[in-house]
Design an enzyme around this catalytic site. Structure first.
Site, PDB file in Angstrom:
ATOM      1  N   SER A   9       0.939  -1.378  -0.171  1.00 48.52           N
ATOM      2  CA  SER A   9      -0.116   0.139  -0.106  1.00 48.52           C
ATOM      3  C   SER A   9       0.834   1.411   0.125  1.00 48.52           C
ATOM      4  O   SER A   9       1.639   1.474   1.066  1.00 48.52           O
ATOM      5  CB  SER A   9      -0.997  -0.206   1.338  1.00 48.52           C
ATOM      6  OG  SER A   9      -1.486   1.298   1.279  1.00 48.52           O
ATOM      7  N   HIS A  34      -1.246  -1.295  -4.384  1.00 55.81           N
ATOM      8  CA  HIS A  34      -2.383  -0.931  -3.837  1.00 55.81           C
ATOM      9  C   HIS A  34      -2.539   0.642  -3.561  1.00 55.81           C
ATOM     10  O   HIS A  34      -1.456   1.186  -2.860  1.00 55.81           O
ATOM     11  CB  HIS A  34      -2.539  -1.595  -2.291  1.00 55.81           C
ATOM     12  CG  HIS A  34      -3.802  -1.439  -1.682  1.00 55.81           C
ATOM     13  ND1 HIS A  34      -4.883  -2.060  -2.114  1.00 55.81           N
ATOM     14  CD2 HIS A  34      -4.248  -0.748  -0.549  1.00 55.81           C
ATOM     15  CE1 HIS A  34      -5.941  -1.575  -1.117  1.00 55.81           C
ATOM     16  NE2 HIS A  34      -5.818  -0.671  -0.312  1.00 55.81           N
ATOM     17  N   ASP A  36      -4.752   3.889  -2.142  1.00 56.90           N
ATOM     18  CA  ASP A  36      -5.764   4.134  -1.201  1.00 56.90           C
ATOM     19  C   ASP A  36      -6.180   5.440  -1.327  1.00 56.90           C
ATOM     20  O   ASP A  36      -5.366   6.684  -1.078  1.00 56.90           O
ATOM     21  CB  ASP A  36      -5.215   4.251   0.199  1.00 56.90           C
ATOM     22  CG  ASP A  36      -4.885   2.639   0.664  1.00 56.90           C
ATOM     23  OD1 ASP A  36      -6.078   1.957   0.667  1.00 56.90           O
ATOM     24  OD2 ASP A  36      -3.791   2.429   1.176  1.00 56.90           O
ATOM     25  N   MET A  38      -8.808   8.573  -0.578  1.00 57.76           N
ATOM     26  CA  MET A  38      -9.603   8.997   0.672  1.00 57.76           C
ATOM     27  C   MET A  38      -9.979  10.501   0.520  1.00 57.76           C
ATOM     28  O   MET A  38      -9.392  11.268  -0.150  1.00 57.76           O
ATOM     29  CB  MET A  38      -8.690   9.198   1.791  1.00 57.76           C
ATOM     30  CG  MET A  38      -8.129   7.659   2.138  1.00 57.76           C
ATOM     31  SD  MET A  38      -7.290   7.714   3.782  1.00 57.76           S
ATOM     32  CE  MET A  38      -6.695   5.904   3.687  1.00 57.76           C
ATOM     33  N   HIS A  67      -8.094   1.411  -4.395  1.00 60.61           N
ATOM     34  CA  HIS A  67      -9.092   1.340  -3.239  1.00 60.61           C
ATOM     35  C   HIS A  67      -9.784   2.611  -3.037  1.00 60.61           C
ATOM     36  O   HIS A  67      -9.206   3.386  -2.276  1.00 60.61           O
ATOM     37  CB  HIS A  67      -8.581   0.680  -1.835  1.00 60.61           C
ATOM     38  CG  HIS A  67      -9.318   0.533  -0.737  1.00 60.61           C
ATOM     39  ND1 HIS A  67      -8.592   0.300   0.512  1.00 60.61           N
ATOM     40  CD2 HIS A  67     -10.550   0.722  -0.378  1.00 60.61           C
ATOM     41  CE1 HIS A  67      -9.768   0.458   1.189  1.00 60.61           C
ATOM     42  NE2 HIS A  67     -10.782   0.178   0.557  1.00 60.61           N
ATOM     43  N   MET A  69     -12.074   5.245  -0.921  1.00 60.63           N
ATOM     44  CA  MET A  69     -12.701   5.275   0.249  1.00 60.63           C
ATOM     45  C   MET A  69     -13.328   6.858  -0.037  1.00 60.63           C
ATOM     46  O   MET A  69     -12.895   7.690   0.585  1.00 60.63           O
ATOM     47  CB  MET A  69     -11.566   5.062   1.393  1.00 60.63           C
ATOM     48  CG  MET A  69     -11.364   4.032   1.801  1.00 60.63           C
ATOM     49  SD  MET A  69      -9.619   3.823   2.564  1.00 60.63           S
ATOM     50  CE  MET A  69      -8.539   3.761   1.314  1.00 60.63           C
ATOM     51  N   MET A 138     -12.119  -5.307   5.210  1.00 64.71           N
ATOM     52  CA  MET A 138     -11.213  -4.278   5.766  1.00 64.71           C
ATOM     53  C   MET A 138     -10.801  -4.972   7.318  1.00 64.71           C
ATOM     54  O   MET A 138     -11.939  -5.174   8.024  1.00 64.71           O
ATOM     55  CB  MET A 138     -11.749  -3.034   5.871  1.00 64.71           C
ATOM     56  CG  MET A 138     -12.035  -2.338   4.895  1.00 64.71           C
ATOM     57  SD  MET A 138     -10.407  -1.921   4.164  1.00 64.71           S
ATOM     58  CE  MET A 138      -9.387  -0.767   5.144  1.00 64.71           C
ATOM     59  N   GLY A 143      -8.967   4.754   6.761  1.00 69.68           N
ATOM     60  CA  GLY A 143      -8.686   5.860   6.969  1.00 69.68           C
ATOM     61  C   GLY A 143      -7.197   6.383   7.045  1.00 69.68           C
ATOM     62  O   GLY A 143      -6.624   7.355   6.906  1.00 69.68           O
ATOM     63  N   PHE A 144      -6.610   5.342   7.746  1.00 69.44           N
ATOM     64  CA  PHE A 144      -5.129   5.579   8.009  1.00 69.44           C
ATOM     65  C   PHE A 144      -4.545   4.241   8.029  1.00 69.44           C
ATOM     66  O   PHE A 144      -5.045   3.169   8.310  1.00 69.44           O
ATOM     67  CB  PHE A 144      -4.985   5.983   9.800  1.00 69.44           C
ATOM     68  CG  PHE A 144      -5.748   7.471   9.892  1.00 69.44           C
ATOM     69  CD1 PHE A 144      -5.306   8.464   9.491  1.00 69.44           C
ATOM     70  CD2 PHE A 144      -7.115   7.291  10.324  1.00 69.44           C
ATOM     71  CE1 PHE A 144      -6.039   9.652   9.790  1.00 69.44           C
ATOM     72  CE2 PHE A 144      -7.952   8.544  10.589  1.00 69.44           C
ATOM     73  CZ  PHE A 144      -7.303   9.489  10.121  1.00 69.44           C
ATOM     74  N   GLY A 145      -2.917   4.222   7.781  1.00 67.08           N
ATOM     75  CA  GLY A 145      -2.053   3.387   8.111  1.00 67.08           C
ATOM     76  C   GLY A 145      -1.690   2.907   9.191  1.00 67.08           C
ATOM     77  O   GLY A 145      -1.870   3.869  10.251  1.00 67.08           O
ATOM     78  N   GLY A 146      -0.894   1.875   9.626  1.00 60.31           N
ATOM     79  CA  GLY A 146      -0.326   1.649  10.913  1.00 60.31           C
ATOM     80  C   GLY A 146      -1.276   1.315  12.111  1.00 60.31           C
ATOM     81  O   GLY A 146      -0.971   1.448  13.123  1.00 60.31           O
ATOM     82  N   ASP A 174      -6.977  -5.896   4.229  1.00 62.06           N
ATOM     83  CA  ASP A 174      -6.310  -4.705   4.275  1.00 62.06           C
ATOM     84  C   ASP A 174      -6.566  -3.868   5.367  1.00 62.06           C
ATOM     85  O   ASP A 174      -7.472  -3.713   6.106  1.00 62.06           O
ATOM     86  CB  ASP A 174      -7.028  -3.779   3.248  1.00 62.06           C
ATOM     87  CG  ASP A 174      -6.461  -2.504   3.052  1.00 62.06           C
ATOM     88  OD1 ASP A 174      -5.170  -2.338   3.491  1.00 62.06           O
ATOM     89  OD2 ASP A 174      -6.942  -1.435   2.346  1.00 62.06           O
ATOM     90  N   GLY A 175      -5.304  -3.828   6.207  1.00 60.62           N
ATOM     91  CA  GLY A 175      -5.223  -2.883   7.387  1.00 60.62           C
ATOM     92  C   GLY A 175      -4.552  -3.740   8.358  1.00 60.62           C
ATOM     93  O   GLY A 175      -5.047  -4.931   8.877  1.00 60.62           O
ATOM     94  N   GLY A 176      -3.221  -3.349   8.872  1.00 59.68           N
ATOM     95  CA  GLY A 176      -2.693  -4.063  10.070  1.00 59.68           C
ATOM     96  C   GLY A 176      -1.925  -5.556   9.457  1.00 59.68           C
ATOM     97  O   GLY A 176      -1.706  -6.354  10.550  1.00 59.68           O
ATOM     98  N   GLY A 196       1.030  -2.152   4.139  1.00 57.77           N
ATOM     99  CA  GLY A 196       1.454  -0.794   4.129  1.00 57.77           C
ATOM    100  C   GLY A 196       2.775  -0.866   5.001  1.00 57.77           C
ATOM    101  O   GLY A 196       3.917  -0.869   4.403  1.00 57.77           O
ATOM    102  N   SER A 197       2.299  -0.242   6.332  1.00 54.23           N
ATOM    103  CA  SER A 197       3.591  -0.314   7.178  1.00 54.23           C
ATOM    104  C   SER A 197       4.705  -1.399   7.174  1.00 54.23           C
ATOM    105  O   SER A 197       5.817  -1.321   7.163  1.00 54.23           O
ATOM    106  CB  SER A 197       3.060  -0.210   8.704  1.00 54.23           C
ATOM    107  OG  SER A 197       2.091   0.597   8.625  1.00 54.23           O
TER     108      SER A 197
END
Ligand code: DX5
Ligand code: ZN
Length: 226
Positions: A9, A34, A36, A38, A67, A69, A138, A143-146, A174-176, A196-197
């Site tokens: 991401s 990927h 994002d 927003m 993606h 959002m 999700m 809304g946010f990475g990390g 997607d996410g974490g 992402g992270s």
């Protein structure tokens, strides 16, 4: 089983050198980019739009997974298709006519994805199965990475996997997502893993090892590595 794909991401990249980051992370083994998008309305953050995607399209030959959002979505689909997206995903929560959005994406010649937030039940996609190429569960609130991975979503992934049966649909998380939970995601039935992270941590010299570690953990979860 559908092929495993690792999707870095770009939200976690260094935006001051976005094009270089795309080419570095994809050169390091990422399968699909990927992206994002927003709007500060559907989610409490703002990122980038079609012009930025168009500008980085030349930085890799690999596919782009956009993606969205944003709400509303429909008036922007053509711009994201023309910018070079291969997959376009809209949120089931973004408006009352998700079926129409999915049809519009396919009419633009792109693969259509539907995303569901952590609190949204899988039933929402039940009557969309013939209209989607991708279902995104999700594993954080968008809304946010990390952010931290929300484990109960794994049960939803299992249910989506069962619902999909042998249809040609990819299941994305997607996410974490990290090497610590990639195996569980794959075991539950996800074959598109966004990171992402976990993909970008440590800078360019670490990218190849980061992606390899996530891929190995996922392959172990799929029973394809021993
Ligand atoms: C969150 C985005 C994600 C995000 C993932 O709204 O949809 O794609 O970039 O970042 P990590 O892997 O850091 O949670
Ligand atoms: Zn995303």
């Amino acid at each position: 089983m559908r092929p495993l794909q690792i999707l870095p991401s770009m939200l976690a990249s260094d935006f001051s050198k976005l094009g270089q980051e795309v080419s570095d992370i994809m050169g390091a083994g990422g399968d699909i980019v990927h992206l994002d998008v927003m709007d500060g309305h559907f989610v409490p953050n703002i990122t980038f739009g079609p012009d930025v995607i168009k500008a980085i399209r030349k930085c890799t030959d690999k596919p782009f997974d956009t993606h969205l959002m944003i709400a509303p979505t429909d008036s922007f689909l053509e711009a994201f298709a023309k910018a070079g997206s291969d997959y376009i995903t809209v949120h089931a929560e973004a408006g009352p006519h998700v079926h129409r959005s999915l049809q519009a994406i396919r009419a633009l010649g792109k693969k259509a994805g539907v995303a569901v937030n952590p609190g949204t039940p899988e039933d929402l996609v039940e009557y969309l199965l013939d209209d989607v190429d991708l279902i995104l569960a999700m594993t954080v609130n968008p809304g946010f990475g990390g952010q931290s991975f929300i484990r109960p979503v794994l049960e939803k992934v299992r249910r989506i996997r069962a619902m999909v049966g042998d249809r040609p649909i990819d299941i994305e998380v997607d996410g974490g997502v990290t090497a610590d939970n990639a195996g569980d995601c794959a075991k539950a039935g996800a074959n598109f893993l966004v990171a992402g992270s976990a993909a970008f941590k440590g800078g360019p010299n670490a990218y190849a090892a980061n992606i390899e570690t996530i891929r190995k953990a996922a392959l172990l979860g799929r029973g394809e590595l021993v």
